[in-house]
Enzyme design. Structure first.
Site, PDB file in Angstrom:
ATOM      1  N   TYR A  19      17.981  69.655  42.717  1.00 52.25           N
ATOM      2  CA  TYR A  19      18.904  69.763  41.562  1.00 52.25           C
ATOM      3  C   TYR A  19      18.786  68.533  40.680  1.00 52.25           C
ATOM      4  O   TYR A  19      18.520  68.637  39.469  1.00 52.25           O
ATOM      5  CB  TYR A  19      20.350  69.940  42.051  1.00 52.25           C
ATOM      6  CG  TYR A  19      21.384  69.663  40.970  1.00 52.25           C
ATOM      7  CD1 TYR A  19      21.453  70.437  39.821  1.00 52.25           C
ATOM      8  CD2 TYR A  19      22.299  68.603  41.101  1.00 52.25           C
ATOM      9  CE1 TYR A  19      22.385  70.173  38.817  1.00 52.25           C
ATOM     10  CE2 TYR A  19      23.241  68.339  40.114  1.00 52.25           C
ATOM     11  CZ  TYR A  19      23.275  69.123  38.977  1.00 52.25           C
ATOM     12  OH  TYR A  19      24.204  68.857  37.986  1.00 52.25           O
TER      13      TYR A  19
ATOM     14  N   GLY B 273      19.761  64.960  53.054  1.00 48.28           N
ATOM     15  CA  GLY B 273      19.544  63.959  51.999  1.00 48.28           C
ATOM     16  C   GLY B 273      20.805  63.600  51.227  1.00 48.28           C
ATOM     17  O   GLY B 273      20.730  63.131  50.093  1.00 48.28           O
TER      18      GLY B 273
ATOM     19  N   PHE C 111      25.158  73.028  28.222  1.00 44.34           N
ATOM     20  CA  PHE C 111      25.679  72.923  29.590  1.00 44.34           C
ATOM     21  C   PHE C 111      24.868  73.761  30.575  1.00 44.34           C
ATOM     22  O   PHE C 111      24.939  73.526  31.779  1.00 44.34           O
ATOM     23  CB  PHE C 111      27.120  73.471  29.658  1.00 44.34           C
ATOM     24  CG  PHE C 111      28.160  72.673  28.948  1.00 44.34           C
ATOM     25  CD1 PHE C 111      28.786  71.604  29.570  1.00 44.34           C
ATOM     26  CD2 PHE C 111      28.563  73.008  27.653  1.00 44.34           C
ATOM     27  CE1 PHE C 111      29.770  70.876  28.922  1.00 44.34           C
ATOM     28  CE2 PHE C 111      29.553  72.292  26.997  1.00 44.34           C
ATOM     29  CZ  PHE C 111      30.161  71.223  27.637  1.00 44.34           C
TER      30      PHE C 111
ATOM     31  N   PHE D 175      31.872  76.566  34.630  1.00 42.00           N
ATOM     32  CA  PHE D 175      33.072  75.741  34.821  1.00 42.00           C
ATOM     33  C   PHE D 175      33.324  74.789  33.636  1.00 42.00           C
ATOM     34  O   PHE D 175      34.326  74.909  32.916  1.00 42.00           O
ATOM     35  CB  PHE D 175      32.908  74.986  36.151  1.00 42.00           C
ATOM     36  CG  PHE D 175      33.771  73.784  36.340  1.00 42.00           C
ATOM     37  CD1 PHE D 175      35.136  73.815  36.054  1.00 42.00           C
ATOM     38  CD2 PHE D 175      33.230  72.599  36.846  1.00 42.00           C
ATOM     39  CE1 PHE D 175      35.934  72.686  36.254  1.00 42.00           C
ATOM     40  CE2 PHE D 175      34.012  71.479  37.049  1.00 42.00           C
ATOM     41  CZ  PHE D 175      35.372  71.517  36.746  1.00 42.00           C
TER      42      PHE D 175
ATOM     43  N   LYS E 179      17.377  68.055  36.774  1.00 41.49           N
ATOM     44  CA  LYS E 179      18.177  67.499  35.670  1.00 41.49           C
ATOM     45  C   LYS E 179      17.495  66.254  35.100  1.00 41.49           C
ATOM     46  O   LYS E 179      17.491  66.038  33.888  1.00 41.49           O
ATOM     47  CB  LYS E 179      19.591  67.151  36.164  1.00 41.49           C
ATOM     48  CG  LYS E 179      20.456  68.335  36.548  1.00 41.49           C
ATOM     49  CD  LYS E 179      20.771  69.284  35.407  1.00 41.49           C
ATOM     50  CE  LYS E 179      21.685  68.675  34.366  1.00 41.49           C
ATOM     51  NZ  LYS E 179      22.093  69.678  33.337  1.00 41.49           N
TER      52      LYS E 179
ATOM     53  N   THR F 159      23.922  64.698  34.492  1.00 41.13           N
ATOM     54  CA  THR F 159      24.719  64.272  35.642  1.00 41.13           C
ATOM     55  C   THR F 159      24.339  62.867  36.081  1.00 41.13           C
ATOM     56  O   THR F 159      23.197  62.432  35.854  1.00 41.13           O
ATOM     57  CB  THR F 159      24.490  65.269  36.807  1.00 41.13           C
ATOM     58  OG1 THR F 159      24.973  64.691  38.023  1.00 41.13           O
ATOM     59  CG2 THR F 159      23.009  65.567  37.007  1.00 41.13           C
ATOM     60  N   ASP F 160      25.268  62.183  36.741  1.00 38.29           N
ATOM     61  CA  ASP F 160      24.936  60.865  37.304  1.00 38.29           C
ATOM     62  C   ASP F 160      23.999  60.998  38.509  1.00 38.29           C
ATOM     63  O   ASP F 160      23.451  59.991  38.978  1.00 38.29           O
ATOM     64  CB  ASP F 160      26.204  60.090  37.686  1.00 38.29           C
ATOM     65  CG  ASP F 160      27.066  60.777  38.741  1.00 38.29           C
ATOM     66  OD1 ASP F 160      26.744  61.915  39.146  1.00 38.29           O
ATOM     67  OD2 ASP F 160      28.070  60.170  39.158  1.00 38.29           O
ATOM     68  N   GLU F 161      23.822  62.223  39.012  1.00 36.05           N
ATOM     69  CA  GLU F 161      22.962  62.390  40.195  1.00 36.05           C
ATOM     70  C   GLU F 161      21.506  62.049  39.900  1.00 36.05           C
ATOM     71  O   GLU F 161      20.715  61.832  40.816  1.00 36.05           O
ATOM     72  CB  GLU F 161      23.095  63.815  40.761  1.00 36.05           C
ATOM     73  CG  GLU F 161      24.513  64.098  41.202  1.00 36.05           C
ATOM     74  CD  GLU F 161      24.675  65.373  42.013  1.00 36.05           C
ATOM     75  OE1 GLU F 161      23.742  65.751  42.739  1.00 36.05           O
ATOM     76  OE2 GLU F 161      25.750  65.988  41.912  1.00 36.05           O
TER      77      GLU F 161
ATOM     78  N   ARG G 261      24.972  67.704  54.621  1.00 40.08           N
ATOM     79  CA  ARG G 261      23.948  68.159  53.670  1.00 40.08           C
ATOM     80  C   ARG G 261      22.691  67.309  53.854  1.00 40.08           C
ATOM     81  O   ARG G 261      22.794  66.079  53.997  1.00 40.08           O
ATOM     82  CB  ARG G 261      24.513  67.977  52.265  1.00 40.08           C
ATOM     83  CG  ARG G 261      23.543  68.185  51.153  1.00 40.08           C
ATOM     84  CD  ARG G 261      24.178  67.858  49.810  1.00 40.08           C
ATOM     85  NE  ARG G 261      25.022  68.926  49.314  1.00 40.08           N
ATOM     86  CZ  ARG G 261      25.863  68.792  48.283  1.00 40.08           C
ATOM     87  NH1 ARG G 261      25.979  67.640  47.656  1.00 40.08           N
ATOM     88  NH2 ARG G 261      26.595  69.809  47.879  1.00 40.08           N
TER      89      ARG G 261
ATOM     90  N   LYS H 224      36.453  72.350  55.380  1.00 43.23           N
ATOM     91  CA  LYS H 224      35.207  71.930  56.051  1.00 43.23           C
ATOM     92  C   LYS H 224      34.700  70.661  55.386  1.00 43.23           C
ATOM     93  O   LYS H 224      34.516  70.620  54.164  1.00 43.23           O
ATOM     94  CB  LYS H 224      34.116  73.001  55.895  1.00 43.23           C
ATOM     95  CG  LYS H 224      34.550  74.413  56.246  1.00 43.23           C
ATOM     96  CD  LYS H 224      34.617  74.635  57.732  1.00 43.23           C
ATOM     97  CE  LYS H 224      34.986  76.087  58.041  1.00 43.23           C
ATOM     98  NZ  LYS H 224      35.674  76.232  59.325  1.00 43.23           N
TER      99      LYS H 224
END
Ligand code: NAD
Length: 331
Positions: free
Chosen positions: A147, A272, A77, A11, A151, A120-122, A270, A202
């Site tokens: 994930y 957590g 990426f 993406f 990262k 990522t900010d995650e 989801r 959803k």
């Protein structure tokens, strides 16, 4: 510049390649992509004459060494990216995100090539739903999912290779992206294509979780700015100061597609599920002069919906399998 773009058939990578061909025709671009379920040749079709696509694994040391030796800079990426998939099977995330980044670091170290690592900010975990705190370059890492942990591991390797070996690298941690060519497993394309295929959207849990949305072209303009002007060894946070709860985004999609705002199903949340992400992009703005261009969320969302409406040939072959997987999880 001779650029190697890993994950350039995914993406954000495909949008980066397309905008680079448009805005920097002097650059030579090679894409390295494993073409997993998330990669697509057709995302590069508009620029296929201007780009070389090599199908391969970023953890393949011999291949990566050869490609890195022939470029001036790498924009990295390539990654496994979907949290729900990581919860079901973390193993590919460790392989692509951690071992893939390690493999690339060894090659850029050997050949003295510049690296920009996309993250990522995650990696920072989540924030209080009601708070006003935002992530900054000094927020401690606190990943919640396999994930984000993978990262975070990759980011730490990059930092260590900068410190220990003097690798010329920068890192960017960006908030949630939206725009064309995003896989239909992800939140915004899933809702849009559910409506386009006669399914009901959803929503996980109550939909109170907050994400800080940025258009993919704004992410990529920031990446290019960092690639050209970023300080070696630095981390930059990329965000457009556009926090919205998931239910607000879903209801905006329903409104823009002419549907009733309650025309959706609540599904199992989801595991957590991070509550809130928010980026403070001050450093990027003040030091590198970057600002986002897509500041009207409704306009950018409408254009994204139009892209999915106009390009069913790109996403419809993926749709049924994705919804089957969600259905098996009660989502
Ligand atoms: N999507 C977001 O909102 C977001 C936000 C911040 C950061 N990021 C980061 O941006 C990057 C790109 O994300 P995306 O949303 O475009 O992901 P994506 O899943 O759409 O694309 C990932 C691409 O990487 C390729 N890939 C996966 N494993 C590979 C491997 N081992 N070798 C070579 N190629 C491989 C896939 O084939 C695919 O083309 C990732 O590093 C992700 O962590 C994404």
């Amino acid at each position: 510049m001779r650029l190697l773009v890993t994950g350039g058939a995914g993406f954000i990578g495909a949008n980066f390649v397309q905008s680079t061909v448009r805005e920097h025709p002097e650059d030579e671009i090679t894409v390295l992509d494993a073409l997993t379920y998330a990669g697509s040749r057709t995302a590069l079709a508009p620029v296929e004459d201007a780009v070389e696509l090599v199908e391969g694994d970023v953890a393949d040391a011999a291949l990566v060494d050869k490609l890195v030796s022939a470029c001036d800079a790498v924009v990295h990426f390539a990654a496994e990216t979907h949290v729900d998939n990581a919860l079901s099977d973390p193993s590919p995330f460790l392989h692509s995100n951690v071992m893939g980044t390690f493999t690339l670091l060894e090659a850029v170290r050997k050949h003295g090539v510049r690296l920009h690592h996309i993250s990522t900010d995650e990696v920072y975990g989540d924030l209080d739903l009601d708070g006003s705190e935002r992530f900054t370059e000094t927020t401690p890492y606190n990943p919640s999912s396999p994930y984000s942990a993978s990262k975070a591991g990759a980011d730490m390797l990059v930092r260590a290779w900068v410190r220990s070996y003097g690798v010329r690298a920068t890192i960017s941690n960006c908030s949630n992206n939206f725009g064309p060519y995003q896989h239909v497993e992800k939140f915004i394309p899933r809702q849009v294509t559910n409506i386009l295929t006669g399914r009901r959207p959803k929503l996980y849990g109550t939909g109170a979780n907050v994400r800080d949305w940025i258009h993919v072209d704004d992410h990529n303009s920031a990446v290019r700015r960092i690639l050209d002007q970023g300080g070696m060894g630095r981390t930059y946070l990329i965000g457009a100061s556009n926090e919205r709860s998931n239910i607000t985004v879903l209801q905006a999609i329903l409104r823009l597609m002419g549907r009733d705002p309650d025309d959706f199903d609540h599904v199992t949340d989801r595991a957590g599920h991070d509550l809130r992400y928010a980026i403070d992009p001050t450093v990027l703005r003040d030091e590198l002069g970057w600002t986002p261009a897509h500041t009207d969320f409704d306009d950018a969302l409408r254009a994204t919906i139009d892209w999915y409406r106009d390009n069913p040939q790109w996403w419809s072959p993926l749709k049924d399998a994705v919804e089957d997987r969600y259905a098996k999880r009660g989502q």
